[in-house]
Design an enzyme around this catalytic site. Structure first.
Site, PDB file in Angstrom:
ATOM      1  N   CYS A 100       0.180  -1.184  -0.166  1.00  0.00           N
ATOM      2  CA  CYS A 100       0.190   0.471   0.437  1.00  0.00           C
ATOM      3  C   CYS A 100       0.745   1.344   0.116  1.00  0.00           C
ATOM      4  CB  CYS A 100      -0.739   0.234   1.086  1.00  0.00           C
ATOM      5  SG  CYS A 100      -1.833  -1.456   1.221  1.00  0.00           S
ATOM      6  N   HIS A 241      -3.468   7.184   1.758  1.00  0.00           N
ATOM      7  CA  HIS A 241      -3.715   5.770   1.880  1.00  0.00           C
ATOM      8  C   HIS A 241      -5.106   5.526   1.945  1.00  0.00           C
ATOM      9  CE1 HIS A 241      -4.212   1.611   0.708  1.00  0.00           C
ATOM     10  NE2 HIS A 241      -3.835   1.498   1.691  1.00  0.00           N
ATOM     11  N   ASN A 271     -10.238  -0.402  -0.128  1.00  0.00           N
ATOM     12  CA  ASN A 271      -8.574  -0.234  -0.645  1.00  0.00           C
ATOM     13  C   ASN A 271      -8.549  -0.943  -1.454  1.00  0.00           C
ATOM     14  OD1 ASN A 271      -5.647  -0.933  -0.051  1.00  0.00           O
ATOM     15  ND2 ASN A 271      -5.938  -1.757   2.587  1.00  0.00           N
TER      16      ASN A 271
HETATM   17  O1  UT7 Z   1      -3.701  -2.092   3.409  1.00  0.00           O
HETATM   18  C1  UT7 Z   1      -2.804  -2.498   4.654  1.00  0.00           C
HETATM   19  C2  UT7 Z   1      -3.833  -4.024   4.447  1.00  0.00           C
HETATM   20  N1  UT7 Z   1      -4.886  -3.374   5.252  1.00  0.00           N
HETATM   21  C3  UT7 Z   1      -5.194  -3.927   6.402  1.00  0.00           C
HETATM   22  O2  UT7 Z   1      -4.521  -4.643   7.325  1.00  0.00           O
HETATM   23  C4  UT7 Z   1      -6.691  -3.895   7.779  1.00  0.00           C
HETATM   24  C5  UT7 Z   1      -6.462  -2.416   8.530  1.00  0.00           C
HETATM   25  N2  UT7 Z   1      -7.368  -3.669  10.038  1.00  0.00           N
HETATM   26  C6  UT7 Z   1      -8.779  -3.030   9.657  1.00  0.00           C
HETATM   27  O3  UT7 Z   1      -8.930  -2.376   9.017  1.00  0.00           O
HETATM   28  C7  UT7 Z   1      -9.765  -3.224  10.991  1.00  0.00           C
HETATM   29  O4  UT7 Z   1      -8.876  -3.834  11.942  1.00  0.00           O
HETATM   30  C8  UT7 Z   1     -10.574  -4.833   9.649  1.00  0.00           C
HETATM   31  C9  UT7 Z   1     -11.575  -3.749   9.305  1.00  0.00           C
HETATM   32  C10 UT7 Z   1      -9.906  -5.538   9.227  1.00  0.00           C
HETATM   33  C11 UT7 Z   1     -11.551  -5.088  11.098  1.00  0.00           C
HETATM   34  O5  UT7 Z   1     -12.148  -4.077  12.141  1.00  0.00           O
HETATM   35  P1  UT7 Z   1     -11.608  -4.494  13.919  1.00  0.00           P
HETATM   36  O6  UT7 Z   1     -12.553  -3.443  14.480  1.00  0.00           O
HETATM   37  O7  UT7 Z   1     -10.587  -4.420  14.163  1.00  0.00           O
HETATM   38  O8  UT7 Z   1     -12.436  -6.280  13.542  1.00  0.00           O
HETATM   39  P2  UT7 Z   1     -12.344  -7.557  14.881  1.00  0.00           P
HETATM   40  O9  UT7 Z   1     -10.992  -8.398  13.671  1.00  0.00           O
HETATM   41  O10 UT7 Z   1     -11.347  -6.704  15.738  1.00  0.00           O
HETATM   42  O11 UT7 Z   1     -13.223  -7.889  14.567  1.00  0.00           O
HETATM   43  C12 UT7 Z   1     -14.705  -7.595  15.653  1.00  0.00           C
HETATM   44  C13 UT7 Z   1     -15.975  -9.033  15.148  1.00  0.00           C
HETATM   45  C14 UT7 Z   1     -14.773 -10.312  15.789  1.00  0.00           C
HETATM   46  O12 UT7 Z   1     -15.971 -10.833  16.389  1.00  0.00           O
HETATM   47  P3  UT7 Z   1     -15.208 -11.068  18.005  1.00  0.00           P
HETATM   48  O13 UT7 Z   1     -14.461 -12.286  18.030  1.00  0.00           O
HETATM   49  O14 UT7 Z   1     -15.737 -10.219  18.812  1.00  0.00           O
HETATM   50  O15 UT7 Z   1     -17.211 -11.578  18.476  1.00  0.00           O
HETATM   51  C15 UT7 Z   1     -15.354 -10.189  14.054  1.00  0.00           C
HETATM   52  O16 UT7 Z   1     -15.037 -11.738  14.534  1.00  0.00           O
HETATM   53  O17 UT7 Z   1     -16.045  -8.851  14.240  1.00  0.00           O
HETATM   54  C16 UT7 Z   1     -15.614  -9.758  13.988  1.00  0.00           C
HETATM   55  N3  UT7 Z   1     -15.720  -9.764  12.297  1.00  0.00           N
HETATM   56  C17 UT7 Z   1     -16.606  -9.256  11.492  1.00  0.00           C
HETATM   57  N4  UT7 Z   1     -18.030  -9.013  11.291  1.00  0.00           N
HETATM   58  C18 UT7 Z   1     -18.490  -8.686  10.969  1.00  0.00           C
HETATM   59  C19 UT7 Z   1     -15.040  -9.747  11.399  1.00  0.00           C
HETATM   60  N5  UT7 Z   1     -15.013  -9.137  10.094  1.00  0.00           N
HETATM   61  C20 UT7 Z   1     -16.851  -9.263  10.185  1.00  0.00           C
HETATM   62  C21 UT7 Z   1     -17.902  -8.966   8.761  1.00  0.00           C
HETATM   63  N6  UT7 Z   1     -18.579  -8.891   9.338  1.00  0.00           N
HETATM   64  N7  UT7 Z   1     -17.021  -9.388   7.619  1.00  0.00           N
END
Ligand code: UT7
Length: 314
Positions: A100, A241, A271
């Protein structure tokens, strides 16, 4: 590309919904390459428009850099076919892989070639077809990425105090280097086992990347403003980005900068890795958000890890 993949479409494919995606990322839809499109076809379209906008002919371009992590193929480089299709015949061409941060790395590279006197005009294209390496059974990653391309021409100028004024690029191949990973390669050649684990698709550790990104965005913007003595009044626009609306908002809040100082279009494209900054730059120009003489900051981080910033006076 024309094809749109909305949050509602994704909710039909994996266990997710529009509300979760919108709140956690700011994304509403992304563009997806059609079967007859590829990184090179998108790159050629963007590159052609950039050359025309710059008032140049393909033969005026001395070097074509394609920043991408989804190249046309392992080799030859995407840049070679793109340069050929653009009519930049016999000119230097290479791909640049910095995920990125690819566009910011390419901008520094182009600027160095121009400053050294070796080249007059360098075409930089950020182009990605991330949909080709996205696992549409993995809700943690498939909601984030989209396809696209954007391009700029970096040219030698006689005007003082314009162009790339300042910037820095960095990398860290330590433990977090595997937070964003696409396995097939010389370390993990394609095997039946790799395919069974769906390792031909990108894997991300969103949480870890999120924390790193928030602190890096803040640090890189602060550094750019300090070194170039920019204030919230003299800084025209930040083009980050497009990683996640919340990451961008959080950095702007920590810097006490108004949110409208950051150009964001992640809601429409997701993204798009190396393509995200040049796509946003093009939109910002067309929307009249950038004028001659403006100071614009580019800031990016990505897989590698890589990160960097650039202050450009237009
Ligand atoms: O450009 C570089 C590449 N980009 C990245 O690597 C992404 C950077 N990270 C992010 O943008 C965020 O961390 C995400 C958008 C990927 C995730 O958001 P978050 O607020 O960090 O969520 P999380 O991973 O902590 O997940 C929270 C909850 C989990 O459930 P539990 O364990 O709290 O019950 C996940 O299983 O949300 C759940 N979850 C979803 N629920 C509905 C994860 N993905 C989804 C989904 N829909 N698509």
């Amino acid at each position: 590309p024309e094809k749109r993949l909305t949050n509602e479409d994704l909710a039909q494919m994996v266990d997710t919904n529009d509300e979760w995606i919108t709140q956690r990322t700011g994304i509403k839809e992304r563009r997806i390459a059609a079967e007859n499109e590829s990184t090179a076809t998108l790159a050629v379209q963007a590159g052609r428009r950039a050359i025309e906008s710059a008032g140049l002919k393909p033969d005026d371009i001395d070097l074509v850099i394609v920043a991408t992590i989804t190249p046309e193929m392992m080799f030859p480089s995407t840049a070679c076919t793109v340069a050929y299709q653009l009519g930049c015949v016999g000119k230097a061409a290479f791909d640049l892989s910095a995920a990125c941060t690819g566009f910011v790395y390419a901008l520094h590279t182009a600027s160095a070639f121009v400053r050294s006197g070796q080249f007059q005009n360098v075409l930089i294209i950020g182009a990605e077809t991330l949909s080709r390496v996205t696992d549409y059974t993995d809700r943690a990653s498939c909601i984030i990425f989209g396809d696209g391309a954007g391009a700029v021409v970096v040219s030698r100028s006689k005007e003082p105090n314009t162009g790339l004024l300042y910037g820095q690029i960095h990398s860290d191949g330590g433990p977090l280097s595997e937070a964003m990973l696409l396995k097939p390669g010389s370390r993990h050649p394609i095997t039946q086992e790799l395919l069974a684990c769906r390792d031909q698709y990108m894997k991300i550790k969103g949480r870890e990347v999120y924390k790193f990104a928030v602190s890096k965005f803040e640090e890189l913007i602060r550094d750019a403003m300090t070194v170039c003595e920019l204030t919230p009044q003299t800084l025209s626009l930040i083009i980050p980005h497009q990683v996640n609306q919340r990451i961008i908002d959080s950095a702007m809040e920590k810097l006490a900068l108004p949110s409208e100082k950051a150009y964001v279009n992640i809601d429409r494209y997701g993204n798009t890795s190396a393509a995200s900054i040049p796509i946003a730059l093009d939109e910002a120009f067309r929307a009249g958000r950038i004028r001659k003489g403006d100071h614009v900051i580019f800031v990016a981080f990505g897989g590698g890890l890589t990160w960097g910033n650039a202050v450009v006076r237009m």
